[in-house]
Structure formats: C-alpha cells, structure tokens
Scaffold this active site. Structure first.
Site, PDB file in Angstrom:
ATOM      1  N   GLY A  60       0.679  -1.295  -0.140  1.00  0.00           N
ATOM      2  CA  GLY A  60       0.047  -0.020   0.016  1.00  0.00           C
ATOM      3  C   GLY A  60       0.767   1.093   0.067  1.00  0.00           C
ATOM      4  N   CYS A  88       5.583  -5.875   1.588  1.00  0.00           N
ATOM      5  CA  CYS A  88       5.569  -4.309   1.585  1.00  0.00           C
ATOM      6  C   CYS A  88       4.926  -3.445   2.913  1.00  0.00           C
ATOM      7  CB  CYS A  88       5.283  -3.937   0.269  1.00  0.00           C
ATOM      8  SG  CYS A  88       5.926  -2.282   0.270  1.00  0.00           S
ATOM      9  N   TYR A  89       4.062  -2.839   2.308  1.00  0.00           N
ATOM     10  CA  TYR A  89       2.938  -2.390   3.747  1.00  0.00           C
ATOM     11  C   TYR A  89       2.569  -3.230   4.538  1.00  0.00           C
ATOM     12  CZ  TYR A  89      -0.421   0.521   6.041  1.00  0.00           C
ATOM     13  OH  TYR A  89      -1.266   1.140   6.998  1.00  0.00           O
ATOM     14  N   HIS A 175       7.926  -7.110  -3.686  1.00  0.00           N
ATOM     15  CA  HIS A 175       6.587  -7.360  -4.353  1.00  0.00           C
ATOM     16  C   HIS A 175       6.715  -8.851  -5.154  1.00  0.00           C
ATOM     17  CE1 HIS A 175       4.240  -4.020  -3.216  1.00  0.00           C
ATOM     18  NE2 HIS A 175       5.331  -3.390  -3.437  1.00  0.00           N
ATOM     19  N   GLU A 177       4.573 -10.390  -6.514  1.00  0.00           N
ATOM     20  CA  GLU A 177       3.542 -10.450  -7.706  1.00  0.00           C
ATOM     21  C   GLU A 177       3.539 -10.143  -8.806  1.00  0.00           C
ATOM     22  OE1 GLU A 177       2.480  -6.748  -5.473  1.00  0.00           O
ATOM     23  OE2 GLU A 177       3.354  -8.588  -4.784  1.00  0.00           O
ATOM     24  N   ASP A 233     -16.814 -11.309 -22.192  1.00  0.00           N
ATOM     25  CA  ASP A 233     -17.590 -11.613 -20.780  1.00  0.00           C
ATOM     26  C   ASP A 233     -19.032 -11.900 -21.030  1.00  0.00           C
ATOM     27  OD1 ASP A 233     -15.431 -10.591 -20.002  1.00  0.00           O
ATOM     28  OD2 ASP A 233     -15.979  -8.566 -19.645  1.00  0.00           O
ATOM     29  N   LYS A 374     -10.508 -11.910 -15.883  1.00  0.00           N
ATOM     30  CA  LYS A 374     -10.564 -11.752 -17.576  1.00  0.00           C
ATOM     31  C   LYS A 374      -9.862 -12.926 -18.084  1.00  0.00           C
ATOM     32  CE  LYS A 374     -11.985  -9.337 -21.252  1.00  0.00           C
ATOM     33  NZ  LYS A 374     -13.375  -8.543 -21.222  1.00  0.00           N
TER      34      LYS A 374
END
Length: 518
Positions: A60, A88-89, A175, A177, A233, A374
């Site tokens: 964050g 992180c945060y 991070h 990710e 979608d 998605k």
C-alpha cells in the site's frame, strides 16, 4: 450453495491500497488456489467464516504511522492460527501490530534490488541465496517483533524479509507478484503449498459444471434476459446460462452501428451456429447516430449511448413477456472495485451494455462470472467451446467506435474508421503478431492534413494507430512494431481508404496516457 457444490480452499488477500493487490490474487489463482481479495477492514468474524488456508497482507502507498493509514483487526495477525504473509506495507503493519519497530523513510528503495537470503526458511525453499526482487517502499522494519528473525536483506534494507517459523508468520519488503521479482512465483508457491498446505483445487477449466449448477439452482424455472455485446464476458456468461436453462435464456444483441467491420454478423453467426444460442438481433444504428449528432465530448457520447441502449434493450425485453432475471457479465475486478480500500467506486461497475438496467427493470441479477478474472473467463470459455474468434478478440470499449472517432460521430466517419481499423487488424494477423499485443486499433482524429495523391493536392483525415502490451491493463506500454510493418499498414490504409491521407503511430505509455484516446 447446495451441498453438491464444492467449496474450494482459499487464501484471502487483504487489500491495503496497493495498485498490485489484484495481481496478488491473480498470481495465487495461477497456482491453482482460489485467491480472494477483500478490504483490509474485513471483520475478524468474516474471516473466520471464510475459513481460509492462509492470509496475505498486500502492499500500500501509506506509512503505518500516518493518521488515517489503513489498519486491520489485530486478531487477524494473532488469533487466527493460520499462516500469514505480509508484503511491503503488509510487512510493516505486521511489524507494528506484533510489537516490532518500523522506521520511517530511512531505507527508501525503489526498483530492482538484489535480495540476499540469510536464513533458509520454507518461504525460500529451493531458491537462490541471491535473487533479484522489486522494491517500492519508504518505511521499513527496523527491529522485527519478538519471535521473528531476519531472513533476507538488500544493500539498502537490513530487514528485507523476516519470519516467525513457529507461528507461520512471514513477511517480505518486496513485491513477489510483479514480473521483475524473478522468483516471485516460486515464493508464492512455497507460501501456498509448503506453509499453508494447500492442495491446489482451483482449476478454471473444470469450473463449468459447477457454474452451470449454480445458475440452475438460482434461476429455478425462471426466465433470464441478457444483453449480448459479442465481447468475451457476455458471450461466456450466455454460454454458461444457456447450458443451465436452455431456451429460458433470452439474449438480446443490440447492434448500435458502432461496431467494427462485419462484427455484428460475426457475433450472430458464432452464437447461433457455433454455440447454438438463439438471440434477438436489433438494428438500432439509426437511433444511436441520431443521439450522437453534433456531440463531441467523450463523456456526453457515453451518456447518450448508455441511455439509448437502455431504451432499446427495455423495449425489446418487453416483447418477451415474463422475465425474472437480468444476466450480466460482471467479473471479479468489477466486484473488487466497489470494496477496495484505496478508493471504492460509488457504484459497482456493471457490464458496459446493461448499465442502469437492474434499477429500471426491477429484475434479480444473475452473474455467473463474478468470481473470475478476465484471463480465467477466457480459459473457461475455451473449455466450454466458445469460438476462438470471440475469445481471442482484443478488448473493445462499450461505446464502440464512437470513442475512437475524436469529435462528431457520423455514418461517413464510421465507414472510414472501420476500413482503416480492419486493415490494421488484418495485417497484425497476417504478420502473426495479433496475439502478441494486448490491444490494437485505429483512431480517426479531428484533424485534416495536406497530402499529394498523383498530381493532385488532398486535404483529408489523419488516422492514428495504437497497439499496446500489458498484463493487467492497469499499466501498458506501446508495442514496438517494426518500421517495415507500420510502413505496410500505412501504405494500405492511404491507398485503400478514401478519406485518409496520413497515418501516425501512438508511442505513449499508460500512464501518463490511457489506452483508449477517449
């Protein structure tokens, strides 16, 4: 949910406002575990009810000491009895909540860094002692809480990772990710499988039967109306619902006249012939063009298109008779948007072709894809036999070509843009690079330029080409298409599309630009 519907193991990701919080959940799902993003304000009791296998605290932008900075119920870090990973945060908050010391601004670090692993805990199992990671922090943990040991450091951060193995608490300042953390996927895998003991039962390709059963259970003997756009979608949602209730699904395809070249015919053919889904196709192009006459502002274009769509859709739905449910292609990011700590939307973003319909039609919602990202929807569609021509298409804005024509939208300008866009897309496919770019399209500018064709002076339209690469559409970079390729596309457009005498290529990234021009 019926007893027959499987309950998947899950790991909760607490959102503290990071731009990559969604990406954490996606990476967890890529590893076959259901990652669910929840606001950091989630009550302790709700987490107990969800019975997650583990908890991940996202990054964050705040300092843990700033007044109003996002917090969490301390019991989530102390009383759940499940593994916790702070990122992180999330690491700094763990340090603060558990009694450590967090230093403000002393160890600022942004971008690539080399992590030196100093304690081989399960989180770093089978990973190199030195590895590239991606940092983005101002504060850092200066003194770990009691029971923790430092497990990694970088040149600028003495505590870049820490762990309390006995309580299964782990924290990393970088991070995992993002792609720039070279072994990020393996770190998350170790947390999920070595530490949380997950078995990996989240397989999108095998979800179809489960989703069909959920729809069948929800709808019962009711009837469902669905707005079809031809996008991924709404098409996959239609496929799931049709398989569940058959002819009691009533898809309506409103042809706005703002689609790409031959798109309406392709959509109808793919649904009717490819999937056996009957639909009502309504040509409302005249109504949309009339509503757009003289309009140049992009937001006003969107507003008018949305209003006409609602009017046309309601009119056609009224011809069906009794309808009990409205189906939408709502995806998981749409749901997340309404609950994110970092700035929730006032209203959940509904499917672009049915915005406003639930309130005006007083129907119950059916949203079979609301738990999926998605890319997961594309995989589900492929497993259910949705034609590749629909699944593989680049994203297309709800207002269609109206927001790719800068300035007033007219039938003549639509015809010019359609031809230019079709040439660009055809050449990308011929070159074998269509799937290498995330989104590509032509834009008709409200600018004319002088040109020479043969011995004659011309004063005609300028066309811009846009192609981007991206993983998540939150950020994007312009695609490095070759000069020879762009020259071929430009030559074809100028030679074949009457009304264009100049072609330019957009080399702006997002940010600061957006992907679409309007």
């Amino acid at each position: 949910m019926s007893a027959a519907t499987p309950v998947h193991e899950k790991v909760l990701v607490l959102d503290f406002g990071s731009q990559t919080s969604q990406l954490i959940a996606r990476r967890v799902r890529d590893l076959s575990v259901c990652g669910e993003l929840v606001p950091c304000t989630i009550p302790y009791e709700k987490v107990l009810e969800a019975a997650p296998k583990g908890l991940i605290l996202s990054g964050g932008p705040d300092s843990v000491y700033r007044e109003g900075a996002p917090q969490m119920d301390p019991r989530l870090a102390t009383a759940l009895g499940i593994p916790v990973l702070g990122i992180c945060y999330g690491m700094q908050l763990m340090g603060k909540v558990l009694g450590g010391k967090v230093a403000g601004g002393a160890g600022r670090e942004f971008g690539r860094a080399n992590l030196q692993v100093v304690s081989q805990v399960p989180l770093f199992k089978d990973l190199p002692r030195v590895q590239q990671v991606w940092m983005s922090h101002g504060d850092s943990v200066e003194m770990p809480p009691n029971g923790f040991v430092v497990t990694g450091r970088t040149e600028n951060t003495s505590c870049a990772a820490m762990a309390d193995v006995q309580r299964s608490f782990y924290a990393i300042q970088f991070h995992p990710e993002v792609a720039h953390t070279v072994h990020g996927r393996e770190i998350l895998r170790n947390f999920l499988f070595e530490i949380c003991g997950c078995r990996g039962d989240w397989q999108v390709s095998s979800l179809s039967d489960e989703l069909v059963e959920r729809v069948r259970e929800q709808v019962g003997d009711g009837r469902v109306v669905l707005g079809i756009s031809g996008g991924v979608d709404s098409t996959v949602a239609a496929t799931v619902i049709h398989r569940a209730i058959g002819e009691r699904l009533h898809p309506i395809f409103v042809d706005t006249g703002l689609l790409r070249k031959d798109e309406g015919d392709q959509v109808e053919r793919a649904l009717r012939q490819g999937l056996g889904i009957p639909l009502t196709r309504v040509d409302a192009s005249e109504e949309f063009l009339a509503a757009l006459a003289g309009v140049e502002d992009p937001e006003e274009k969107r507003r008018r298109i949305g209003k006409v769509f609602v009017d046309v859709f309601q009119r056609e739905a009224g011809k069906i008779g009794r309808v009990d449910f409205l189906a939408q292609g709502t995806l998981y990011p749409d749901v997340i948007e309404s609950t994110s700590f970092a700035g929730p939307s006032a209203v959940i973003k509904t499917h672009h072709n049915v915005g406003g319909l639930p309130e005006t039609m007083h129907l119950k919602l059916v949203e079979p894809l609301r738990e999926l990202f998605k890319d997961e929807v594309r995989r589900l569609g492929a497993a259910m036999g949705v034609p590749a021509i629909l699944l593989g298409r680049h994203p297309f804005p709800g207002p269609g070509l109206a927001v790719r024509i800068l300035g007033e939208v007219t039938r003549e300008r639509l015809a010019v843009l359609r031809e230019a866009d079709a040439i660009f897309i055809a050449e990308l496919a011929r070159e074998g690079i269509y799937d290498q770019v995330a989104q590509a399209f032509a834009v008709l500018l409200p600018v004319r330029s002088v040109g020479v064709m043969g011995d004659f002076r011309t004063y005609e339209n300028v066309c811009a080409l846009r192609a981007v690469t991206t993983e998540d559409y939150m950020t994007a970079d312009w695609a490095r298409l070759s000069a020879d390729f762009l020259a071929r596309v430009s030559t074809r457009i100028v030679n074949e599309v009457r009304g264009i005498n100049r072609v330019v290529y957009d080399i702006s990234s997002k940010p600061p630009s957006t992907i679409e021009w309007e």
